[in-house]
Write a protein that holds these residues in place. Structure first.
Motif, PDB file in Angstrom:
ATOM      1  N   HIS A 161       0.901  -1.140  -0.155  1.00  0.00           N
ATOM      2  CA  HIS A 161       0.098  -0.024  -0.027  1.00  0.00           C
ATOM      3  C   HIS A 161       0.886   1.381   0.006  1.00  0.00           C
ATOM      4  O   HIS A 161       0.586   2.383  -0.604  1.00  0.00           O
ATOM      5  CB  HIS A 161      -0.972   0.175   0.919  1.00  0.00           C
ATOM      6  CG  HIS A 161      -1.832  -0.979   1.005  1.00  0.00           C
ATOM      7  ND1 HIS A 161      -2.071  -2.072   1.684  1.00  0.00           N
ATOM      8  CD2 HIS A 161      -3.114  -1.015   0.317  1.00  0.00           C
ATOM      9  CE1 HIS A 161      -3.240  -2.946   1.756  1.00  0.00           C
ATOM     10  NE2 HIS A 161      -3.811  -2.018   0.587  1.00  0.00           N
ATOM     11  N   PHE A 162       1.959   1.064   0.943  1.00  0.00           N
ATOM     12  CA  PHE A 162       2.857   2.301   0.660  1.00  0.00           C
ATOM     13  C   PHE A 162       3.615   2.512  -0.571  1.00  0.00           C
ATOM     14  O   PHE A 162       3.729   3.616  -1.035  1.00  0.00           O
ATOM     15  CB  PHE A 162       3.926   2.158   2.046  1.00  0.00           C
ATOM     16  CG  PHE A 162       4.570   3.240   2.234  1.00  0.00           C
ATOM     17  CD1 PHE A 162       4.130   4.357   2.907  1.00  0.00           C
ATOM     18  CD2 PHE A 162       6.034   3.526   1.760  1.00  0.00           C
ATOM     19  CE1 PHE A 162       4.966   5.478   2.991  1.00  0.00           C
ATOM     20  CE2 PHE A 162       6.776   4.526   1.914  1.00  0.00           C
ATOM     21  CZ  PHE A 162       6.268   5.806   2.711  1.00  0.00           C
ATOM     22  N   GLU A 163       4.103   1.524  -1.517  1.00  0.00           N
ATOM     23  CA  GLU A 163       4.441   1.752  -2.564  1.00  0.00           C
ATOM     24  C   GLU A 163       3.358   2.451  -3.620  1.00  0.00           C
ATOM     25  O   GLU A 163       3.795   3.283  -4.573  1.00  0.00           O
ATOM     26  CB  GLU A 163       4.728   0.326  -3.224  1.00  0.00           C
ATOM     27  CG  GLU A 163       5.882  -0.298  -2.465  1.00  0.00           C
ATOM     28  CD  GLU A 163       6.173  -1.636  -2.624  1.00  0.00           C
ATOM     29  OE1 GLU A 163       5.689  -2.340  -3.834  1.00  0.00           O
ATOM     30  OE2 GLU A 163       7.110  -2.345  -2.054  1.00  0.00           O
ATOM     31  N   CYS A 164       2.076   1.837  -3.377  1.00  0.00           N
ATOM     32  CA  CYS A 164       1.027   2.542  -4.417  1.00  0.00           C
ATOM     33  C   CYS A 164       0.897   3.775  -3.923  1.00  0.00           C
ATOM     34  O   CYS A 164       0.764   4.854  -4.972  1.00  0.00           O
ATOM     35  CB  CYS A 164      -0.359   1.716  -4.049  1.00  0.00           C
ATOM     36  SG  CYS A 164      -0.205   0.013  -4.717  1.00  0.00           S
ATOM     37  N   LEU A 165       0.918   4.355  -2.685  1.00  0.00           N
ATOM     38  CA  LEU A 165       0.764   5.725  -2.288  1.00  0.00           C
ATOM     39  C   LEU A 165       1.982   6.537  -2.856  1.00  0.00           C
ATOM     40  O   LEU A 165       1.925   7.642  -3.461  1.00  0.00           O
ATOM     41  CB  LEU A 165       0.807   6.022  -0.813  1.00  0.00           C
ATOM     42  CG  LEU A 165       0.989   7.336  -0.235  1.00  0.00           C
ATOM     43  CD1 LEU A 165      -0.179   8.241  -0.831  1.00  0.00           C
ATOM     44  CD2 LEU A 165       1.001   7.250   1.276  1.00  0.00           C
ATOM     45  N   THR A 166       3.272   6.021  -2.872  1.00  0.00           N
ATOM     46  CA  THR A 166       4.306   6.591  -3.271  1.00  0.00           C
ATOM     47  C   THR A 166       3.959   6.733  -5.012  1.00  0.00           C
ATOM     48  O   THR A 166       4.378   7.983  -5.262  1.00  0.00           O
ATOM     49  CB  THR A 166       5.692   5.893  -3.327  1.00  0.00           C
ATOM     50  OG1 THR A 166       5.782   5.479  -1.646  1.00  0.00           O
ATOM     51  CG2 THR A 166       7.003   6.503  -3.812  1.00  0.00           C
ATOM     52  N   GLY A 167       3.554   5.934  -5.638  1.00  0.00           N
ATOM     53  CA  GLY A 167       3.414   5.976  -6.971  1.00  0.00           C
ATOM     54  C   GLY A 167       2.312   7.030  -7.461  1.00  0.00           C
ATOM     55  O   GLY A 167       2.472   8.011  -8.260  1.00  0.00           O
ATOM     56  N   VAL A 168       1.389   7.040  -6.543  1.00  0.00           N
ATOM     57  CA  VAL A 168       0.567   8.210  -6.577  1.00  0.00           C
ATOM     58  C   VAL A 168       0.961   9.705  -6.506  1.00  0.00           C
ATOM     59  O   VAL A 168       0.403  10.694  -7.169  1.00  0.00           O
ATOM     60  CB  VAL A 168      -0.765   7.881  -5.573  1.00  0.00           C
ATOM     61  CG1 VAL A 168      -1.824   9.224  -5.673  1.00  0.00           C
ATOM     62  CG2 VAL A 168      -1.731   6.674  -6.090  1.00  0.00           C
ATOM     63  N   LEU A 169       1.717   9.764  -5.468  1.00  0.00           N
ATOM     64  CA  LEU A 169       2.361  11.214  -5.316  1.00  0.00           C
ATOM     65  C   LEU A 169       3.223  11.356  -6.493  1.00  0.00           C
ATOM     66  O   LEU A 169       3.140  12.687  -6.713  1.00  0.00           O
ATOM     67  CB  LEU A 169       3.360  11.067  -3.949  1.00  0.00           C
ATOM     68  CG  LEU A 169       2.432  10.930  -2.678  1.00  0.00           C
ATOM     69  CD1 LEU A 169       3.372  10.866  -1.575  1.00  0.00           C
ATOM     70  CD2 LEU A 169       1.541  12.046  -2.398  1.00  0.00           C
ATOM     71  N   TRP A 170       4.033  10.675  -7.149  1.00  0.00           N
ATOM     72  CA  TRP A 170       4.798  10.895  -8.574  1.00  0.00           C
ATOM     73  C   TRP A 170       3.611  11.182  -9.399  1.00  0.00           C
ATOM     74  O   TRP A 170       4.085  12.224 -10.294  1.00  0.00           O
ATOM     75  CB  TRP A 170       5.531   9.622  -8.734  1.00  0.00           C
ATOM     76  CG  TRP A 170       6.838   9.697  -7.700  1.00  0.00           C
ATOM     77  CD1 TRP A 170       7.229   9.149  -6.684  1.00  0.00           C
ATOM     78  CD2 TRP A 170       8.084  10.240  -8.177  1.00  0.00           C
ATOM     79  NE1 TRP A 170       8.276   9.230  -6.313  1.00  0.00           N
ATOM     80  CE2 TRP A 170       8.849  10.036  -7.310  1.00  0.00           C
ATOM     81  CE3 TRP A 170       8.311  11.121  -9.321  1.00  0.00           C
ATOM     82  CZ2 TRP A 170      10.369  10.519  -7.214  1.00  0.00           C
ATOM     83  CZ3 TRP A 170       9.806  11.540  -9.162  1.00  0.00           C
ATOM     84  CH2 TRP A 170      10.683  11.429  -8.228  1.00  0.00           C
ATOM     85  N   VAL A 171       2.506  10.587  -9.727  1.00  0.00           N
ATOM     86  CA  VAL A 171       1.461  10.894 -10.561  1.00  0.00           C
ATOM     87  C   VAL A 171       1.071  12.220 -10.449  1.00  0.00           C
ATOM     88  O   VAL A 171       1.099  13.180 -11.484  1.00  0.00           O
ATOM     89  CB  VAL A 171       0.566   9.994 -10.701  1.00  0.00           C
ATOM     90  CG1 VAL A 171      -0.679  10.344 -11.547  1.00  0.00           C
ATOM     91  CG2 VAL A 171       0.912   8.612 -11.332  1.00  0.00           C
ATOM     92  N   LYS A 172       0.810  12.609  -9.324  1.00  0.00           N
ATOM     93  CA  LYS A 172       0.554  14.025  -8.712  1.00  0.00           C
ATOM     94  C   LYS A 172       1.273  15.154  -9.398  1.00  0.00           C
ATOM     95  O   LYS A 172       1.043  16.299  -9.501  1.00  0.00           O
ATOM     96  CB  LYS A 172      -0.042  14.244  -7.462  1.00  0.00           C
ATOM     97  CG  LYS A 172      -1.522  13.339  -7.335  1.00  0.00           C
ATOM     98  CD  LYS A 172      -1.907  13.857  -5.862  1.00  0.00           C
ATOM     99  CE  LYS A 172      -3.149  13.446  -5.715  1.00  0.00           C
ATOM    100  NZ  LYS A 172      -4.205  14.091  -6.136  1.00  0.00           N
TER     101      LYS A 172
END
Length: 62
Positions: A9-20
């Motif tokens: 889940h933390f990896e997914c959050l990290t990816g979302v922050l880069w997308v933003k």
């Protein structure tokens, strides 16, 4: 809240922050190899991201 997330889940959050921030992201397969977790690409440049979370409140990374 992020400190209480599991690793995936933390990896997914990290990816979302880069997308933003305008990047296209890909999460790498989970291998427990402690390598690259997210690939973030913007134009002709990319970043290899290794996400780290202590997994419990108050723990220090080192």
């Amino acid at each position: 809240m992020a400190l209480r997330m599991g690793g995936q889940h933390f990896e997914c959050l990290t990816g979302v922050l880069w997308v933003k921030q305008g990047h296209e992201t890909y999460r790498t397969p989970s291998t427990k190899g402690y390598g690259v977790d997210v690939v973030a690409i913007s134009g002709d440049r990319g970043q290899l991201v290794q996400a780290k979370s202590p997994g419990k409140d108050g723990a220090m990374l080192g």
